[in-house]
Enzyme design. Structure first.
Site, short mmCIF file in Angstrom:
data_model
loop_
_atom_site.label_atom_id
_atom_site.label_comp_id
_atom_site.label_asym_id
_atom_site.label_seq_id
_atom_site.Cartn_x
_atom_site.Cartn_y
_atom_site.Cartn_z
N ARG A 1 -24.81 -20.18 12.95
CA ARG A 1 -25.92 -19.25 12.73
C ARG A 1 -27.06 -19.63 13.69
NH1 ARG A 1 -27.55 -17.86 6.76
NH2 ARG A 1 -28.22 -15.96 7.84
N ARG B 1 -26.75 -21.10 2.21
CA ARG B 1 -27.64 -20.38 3.13
C ARG B 1 -29.06 -20.86 2.82
NH1 ARG B 1 -30.57 -19.06 -0.51
NH2 ARG B 1 -31.74 -17.87 1.00
N GLY B 2 -30.00 -20.38 3.67
CA GLY B 2 -31.38 -20.86 3.55
C GLY B 2 -31.55 -22.02 4.51
N ALA B 3 -32.67 -22.00 5.25
CA ALA B 3 -32.84 -22.92 6.38
C ALA B 3 -32.65 -24.40 6.01
CB ALA B 3 -34.22 -22.71 6.99
N ASN C 1 -38.50 -15.27 9.52
CA ASN C 1 -37.99 -15.36 8.15
C ASN C 1 -37.16 -14.10 7.90
OD1 ASN C 1 -37.86 -16.81 5.60
ND2 ASN C 1 -39.08 -15.15 4.73
N LYS C 2 -36.63 -14.00 6.73
CA LYS C 2 -35.72 -12.89 6.39
C LYS C 2 -36.29 -11.53 6.76
CE LYS C 2 -32.45 -13.20 5.18
NZ LYS C 2 -31.31 -13.18 6.12
N ASP D 1 -37.50 -19.68 8.65
CA ASP D 1 -36.29 -20.17 9.33
C ASP D 1 -36.61 -20.86 10.64
OD1 ASP D 1 -35.36 -17.75 7.54
OD2 ASP D 1 -33.71 -19.16 7.79
N GLN E 1 -30.73 -11.45 -1.40
CA GLN E 1 -31.04 -12.83 -1.80
C GLN E 1 -32.09 -12.87 -2.91
OE1 GLN E 1 -30.73 -11.85 1.37
NE2 GLN E 1 -29.98 -13.47 2.71
O1 MRU Z 1 -29.85 -15.44 5.67
P1 MRU Z 1 -30.39 -16.51 4.76
O2 MRU Z 1 -30.14 -16.23 3.31
O3 MRU Z 1 -29.94 -17.89 5.18
O4 MRU Z 1 -31.95 -16.42 4.99
C1 MRU Z 1 -32.79 -17.27 4.27
C2 MRU Z 1 -34.22 -17.00 4.49
O5 MRU Z 1 -34.60 -16.16 5.26
C3 MRU Z 1 -35.17 -17.88 3.76
O6 MRU Z 1 -36.33 -17.18 3.43
C4 MRU Z 1 -35.52 -19.03 4.70
O7 MRU Z 1 -34.39 -19.75 5.04
C5 MRU Z 1 -36.57 -19.90 4.16
S1 MRU Z 1 -36.09 -20.91 2.78
C6 MRU Z 1 -35.49 -22.35 3.46
#
Ligand code: MRU
Length: 357
Positions: free
Chosen positions: A88, A45-47, A248-249, A238, A197
Site C-alpha cells: 500500500r 489496516r490503518g497507518a 487521510n481517508k 496516513d 471503516q
Molecule cells: O484504508 P485504511 O482503512 O487503511 O485507511 C485508514 C485511515 O485513513 C485512517 O484514518 C488513518 O490510517 C489514520 S489512523 C492510523
C-alpha cells in the site's frame, strides 16, 4: 483491549477487519508473504497497524529464513522489504516500520553478528514497536485530551482507533483520553464510503467501550454543523508532509472545509512516525487507487450500471490551512506548521523518516 494484531510463536495473528462487525475472526500469517497479503487485502489496516505489521513482516521474514550466510540473508532482506513495501503506497508508517527493522538488521549484519542473534534482535525490535505504538497512542491521547469539548459531540472520519493501531488509537485515543478525564463526549462517526471503516469499525470499537456513538452518512455533517451539533472534528493521518498537509481517508478534505466554514476546530491526531519530512507538501503524497468494485458492488451485489466509469482514490490531502492543530505523542503542533514541525523534529531523538518511499 482490542487485539488488532499480535506476535505469537507460530506467526503474526491479525484480527480480520474485513469481517467486522459481524464476525470476530483471526488470520494467522506464518511468513512475510502472508503478512503482505494481510496488509494488501486490508485484513489489517490503518497507518499505525500497517507500520507495525510491516516491521513484523520483515522480522518474520528474517526469522524464518534458511540462509546460512550474511550475503545470502542480505539478498533475502532486500526482497522481503521490497515485497512488503509494494502493498500500500500512502501510509508512510509502512515504510517507516520496514525501514526501522531493516536498519537494525543492516547494522548487525555489517558487524557480522551471528544469524541466530540477528533473528532474535529483529523479532525483539518488532515486538517493542508494538508496545511503543500503544504507549504513543496513550501519550498523544493525553496531549490532546484538553482540546476536546468538556461536553459535546465530536465528529470523526474513517477509523483512527485501536483497530488502526496496536491499541487505543490516535483520533479515538484522544477521545478516549478525554473521556477518562471526565469529558462527556458523544461521537458522530462518518460511515466513510466506500469501504465503510466508520460504520463498520469505528462504531464497533466505540460501542465496545460504551462510548455513545451515532453513525452518519458522509454527506450529513454539513447539515449537523449548521445546526450547532458538532463541537470538534478529529481524524487520524496516513502521512503528514513537512508543511502540515495531511493525507487521510478520502472525504477528510471535504470535512475540513466544512469545519472551517462553521468555525469548528479540526484536529489531526497521529504518532510522530506519520510525519514525512522528506515530502515537502501534500501534492507529493502518493494516493492509493483501489479496486472499482468497492464502489460498484455492495455486499457482493452490483449497484451501478455495468461498464460505468469509476474513480476510487482511497485518500485525499487536507491542506494545512484547514488544520487547527496536529496532536502527536511529542506535543501539539500549530500553524505555521512548517516551522513547528521543523522545531519539533530538531528536538527529537529519533529522526522522522527521510526518503525511503
Ligand atoms: O484504508 P485504511 O482503512 O487503511 O485507511 C485508514 C485511515 O485513513 C485512517 O484514518 C488513518 O490510517 C489514520 S489512523 C492510523
Amino acid at each position: 483491549m482490542i487485539p488488532t494484531l499480535e506476535w505469537l510463536p507460530e506467526g503474526v495473528n491479525f484480527l480480520d477487519q474485513t469481517k467486522l462487525p459481524l464476525e470476530e475472526t483471526y488470520v494467522l500469517a506464518t511468513d512475510y508473504k502472508q503478512v503482505a497479503s494481510v496488509i494488501r487485502d486490508m485484513i489489517t489496516r490503518g497507518a499505525m497497524a500497517i507500520g507495525v505489521s510491516g516491521a513484523m513482516g520483515v522480522a518474520i521474514g528474517i526469522h524464518r529464513s534458511t540462509a546460512t550466510s550474511i550475503p545470502a540473508l542480505n539478498q533475502e532482506v532486500a526482497e522481503i522489504s521490497a515485497h512488503l513495501a509494494a502493498t500500500r503506497p500512502t501510509a508512510v508508517n509502512l515504510f517507516w516500520g520496514i525501514d526501522r527493522v531493516r536498519t537494525l538488521y543492516n547494522s548487525l549484519a555489517a558487524g557480522n553478528t551471528p544469524i541466530p542473534e540477528i533473528k532474535a534482535a529483529v523479532v525483539a525490535l518488532a515486538r517493542e514497536m508494538y508496545d511503543e505504538d500503544i504507549a504513543n497512542c496513550r501519550q498523544l491521547g493525553a496531549n490532546g485530551a484538553s482540546l476536546m469539548p468538556q461536553k459535546g459531540t465530536v465528529l470523526t472520519h474513517c477509523n483512527a482507533g485501536a483497530l488502526a493501531a496496536c491499541g487505543y488509537g490516535s483520533a479515538l485515543g484522544v477521545i478516549r483520553a478525554a473521556i477518562e478525564r471526565g469529558h462527556q463526549i458523544d461521537v458522530f462517526a462518518d460511515e466513510t464510503r466506500p469501504y465503510l471503516q466508520g460504520a463498520r469499525l469505528t462504531a464497533w470499537e466505540l460501542m465496545k467501550d460504551n462510548i455513545p456513538t451515532t453513525v452518519l452518512c458522509d454527506n450529513m455533517s454539513a447539515h449537523l454543523m449548521k445546526q450547532g451539533r458538532i463541537q470538534a472534528v478529529i481524524v487520524g493521518a496516513d502521512r503528514i508532509a513537512a508543511n502540515g498537509d495531511t493525507a487521510n481517508k478520502i472525504g477528510t478534505y471535504a470535512v475540513s472545509i466544512l469545519a472551517k466554514e462553521h468555525r469548528i476546530p479540526f484536529y489531526v491526531a497521529a504518532p510522530w512516525a506519520t510525519l514525512d519530512l522528506a515530502t515537502s507538501h501534500g501534492d507529493k503524497i502518493p494516493i492509493e487507487q483501489r479496486d472499482p468494485r468497492e464502489l460498484t458492488h455492495l455486499n457482493g451485489r452490483q449497484i451501478t450500471p455495468h461498464g460505468v466509469a469509476i474513480e476510487n482514490p482511497a485518500f485525499d490531502v487536507t491542506p494545512a490551512k484547514y488544520i487547527t492543530a496536529i496532536i502527536t505523542e511529542r506535543g501539539v503542533l500549530r500553524a505555521p506548521f512548517t516551522e513547528s514541525i521543523a522545531a519539533m523534529a530538531s528536538q527529537s531523538q529519533i529522526p522522522a523518516l527521510a526518503g525511503v518511499s
